[in-house]
Write an enzyme that holds these catalytic residues in place. Structure first.
Site, PDB file in Angstrom:
ATOM      1  N   ASP A 167      -0.844  -5.453   9.335  1.00  0.00           N
ATOM      2  CA  ASP A 167      -1.841  -4.491   8.889  1.00  0.00           C
ATOM      3  C   ASP A 167      -3.017  -5.290   8.342  1.00  0.00           C
ATOM      4  O   ASP A 167      -2.858  -6.098   7.425  1.00  0.00           O
ATOM      5  CB  ASP A 167      -1.263  -3.586   7.801  1.00  0.00           C
ATOM      6  CG  ASP A 167      -2.181  -2.417   7.460  1.00  0.00           C
ATOM      7  OD1 ASP A 167      -3.249  -2.295   8.084  1.00  0.00           O
ATOM      8  OD2 ASP A 167      -1.827  -1.625   6.556  1.00  0.00           O
ATOM      9  N   TRP A 194       0.858  -1.181   0.000  1.00  0.00           N
ATOM     10  CA  TRP A 194       0.000   0.000   0.000  1.00  0.00           C
ATOM     11  C   TRP A 194       0.897   1.234   0.000  1.00  0.00           C
ATOM     12  O   TRP A 194       1.790   1.371   0.849  1.00  0.00           O
ATOM     13  CB  TRP A 194      -0.891  -0.038   1.246  1.00  0.00           C
ATOM     14  CG  TRP A 194      -1.843   1.097   1.414  1.00  0.00           C
ATOM     15  CD1 TRP A 194      -2.654   1.646   0.463  1.00  0.00           C
ATOM     16  CD2 TRP A 194      -2.105   1.814   2.623  1.00  0.00           C
ATOM     17  NE1 TRP A 194      -3.409   2.663   1.005  1.00  0.00           N
ATOM     18  CE2 TRP A 194      -3.093   2.786   2.330  1.00  0.00           C
ATOM     19  CE3 TRP A 194      -1.611   1.715   3.933  1.00  0.00           C
ATOM     20  CZ2 TRP A 194      -3.580   3.661   3.292  1.00  0.00           C
ATOM     21  CZ3 TRP A 194      -2.104   2.581   4.892  1.00  0.00           C
ATOM     22  CH2 TRP A 194      -3.066   3.547   4.570  1.00  0.00           C
ATOM     23  N   LYS A 205     -13.554  -1.080   5.404  1.00  0.00           N
ATOM     24  CA  LYS A 205     -14.052  -1.964   4.354  1.00  0.00           C
ATOM     25  C   LYS A 205     -15.101  -2.937   4.887  1.00  0.00           C
ATOM     26  O   LYS A 205     -16.165  -3.101   4.292  1.00  0.00           O
ATOM     27  CB  LYS A 205     -12.891  -2.756   3.744  1.00  0.00           C
ATOM     28  CG  LYS A 205     -11.732  -1.922   3.222  1.00  0.00           C
ATOM     29  CD  LYS A 205     -12.117  -1.072   2.042  1.00  0.00           C
ATOM     30  CE  LYS A 205     -10.911  -0.466   1.347  1.00  0.00           C
ATOM     31  NZ  LYS A 205     -10.109   0.438   2.164  1.00  0.00           N
TER      32      LYS A 205
END
Length: 437
Positions: free
Chosen positions: A243, A162, A279
């Protein structure tokens, strides 16, 4: 005062005023000192998409779930929780620095497991954060400030990762290294390269790991591969920083998507976890997340963890003072109510299931057209994103000719595909691949 004295006084005042005004016009932060920052590529693409007048345009850029009509989807369970709160009333008071306790305790159980030894032994602490981004930042800031090594250890990021990981860690003064992850030839995992890099990493290095639905590739480790990674990291005394932004959203199974984190805890690792509820709850704008620190087992584990929690609270106080409440209240209501929790799990299966259907549909269409290349990686990958294997020139052609928007490295958000645009996208890819082969 004589006329001449009055004139002299006015001249002196004018001179002083001119000097002061001249001083204030001297800029400290001039263009030569502060240059213009580059535009964020993702949000720049999103803006270009919005400005495109074509009725055929397809947005495969931003990682946010969309329903089959390309519309934002409010989870039914979130609607229920929101309706209940509206009826009960909401006081809008400050949360504690560490966040809403009913949320943080529930979030801890969701990622670490209800029966986690870390929870049972009181060696896990949790702070509510500004979604997953804030959780990564809080962890990075803590490691930068309190890691005892001198110089500070490097943070190893997967290649690719990311994009925001890079600036979060460097902004707090930590330096970066990379470990191989994506193999462009197989469009899968470069596991050999990953292990070699971990074996070569200096003792004490921090390793950023994606717990599931790797962003941006969609390529995940198997459980056996996770076990090998854990063994190497134990041997090399490496620190895991997980993460997790897609738990439950990746496979539709909360426990499956948390397996790696829980395995490392069972192996006795000291570690931390950044957890997002953007999400998997659809709470994108509410910025709801959590940061967890798990101390290694031992006689001093509880004391060490309590000290860590106190220092994290100080860091949080200086940065945001108190985390935002409403998203945490919604999540807490769902996480602590068995009926709503079951509904949430069903909503997760709905989202992950639709994305899996889009993966299958895209692969079938490309293979039926005989599109040059292999496309099994589309269904081998998991989660919101897929590394298609399309080149930068092909991506540009897709945008210019077909009004299809994706990042230049060929990553697409699978949530942007639906039954209304899947045929068009497959046709576009087939055309561009043939044109550039």
């Amino acid at each position: 005062m004589s006329p001449s004295s009055s004139s002299i006084a006015r001249n002196r005042l004018a001179s002083l005023s001119s000097h002061i005004m001249g001083s204030t016009n001297t800029s400290v932060f001039s263009p030569s000192t502060v240059s213009a920052a580059p535009e964020d590529p993702l949000f720049g693409l999103a803006q270009a998409y919005r400005q495109d007048p074509s009725d055929k345009k397809v947005d495969l850029v931003i990682g946010a779930y969309r329903d089959n009509n390309a519309k934002p989807w409010i989870l039914p369970v979130v609607r229920k929780a929101n309706e209940a709160l509206s009826q009960e009333g909401y006081d809008y008071e400050y949360l504690p620095i560490k966040g809403l306790a009913s949320f943080t305790s529930a979030a801890q159980k969701v990622i670490l497991g209800v029966d986690s030894p870390a929870i049972r032994e009181k060696r896990a602490c949790t702070l509510q954060t500004i979604s997953g981004t804030g959780a990564v930042h809080l962890g990075a800031l803590f490691l930068s400030k309190f890691h005892p090594a001198n110089p500070k250890p490097q943070v190893y990021l997967s290649s690719p990762t990311w994009a925001n990981h890079h600036q979060i860690f460097t902004n707090v003064g930590l330096t970066l290294a990379n470990y191989p992850y994506f193999d462009p030839k197989t469009r899968g995992l470069d596991f050999t390269g990953m292990l070699h890099a971990l074996r070569s990493a200096p003792s004490g290095s921090i390793i950023l790991l994606h717990a599931c639905a790797h962003n941006p590739t969609g390529v995940d480790l198997t459980r056996d591969q996770w076990k090998e990674v854990a063994a190497v990291m134990r041997q090399r005394n490496l620190f895991p920083f997980f993460d997790t932004a897609y738990q439950g959203f990746a496979s539709g199974d909360l426990n499956r998507d948390a397996w790696a984190v829980r395995y490392f805890i069972e192996q006795g690792f000291e570690l931390c976890v950044a957890q997002s509820f953007a999400k998997n709850f659809g709470l994108y704008g509410q910025r709801t997340g959590a940061f967890h620190f798990v101390s290694a087992p031992g006689a001093e584990a509880q004391t060490a963890n309590a000290n860590i929690a106190s220092q994290l609270a100080i860091l949080q106080r200086s940065e945001i003072s108190n985390p935002p409440a409403y998203g945490a209240v919604i999540a807490s209501r769902v996480l602590n109510d068995p009926v709503l929790f079951a509904q949430w799990e069903e909503d997760l299966r709905t989202m992950s299931g639709r994305i899996a259907e889009m993966r299958t549909g895209l692969r079938q269409r490309l293979e039926s057209k005989g599109t040059p290349g292999t496309w099994e990686h589309i269904t081998n990958q998991i989660g919101m994103f897929s590394f298609t294997g399309l080149s930068e020139p092909q991506v540009k052609l897709l945008r210019d000719k077909w009004h299809v928007y994706m990042t230049k490295n060929g990553r697409i958000s699978m949530a942007g595909l639906n039954t209304h645009n899947l045929d068009y996208f497959a046709e576009a890819v087939d055309s561009v691949v043939r044109e550039t082969s």
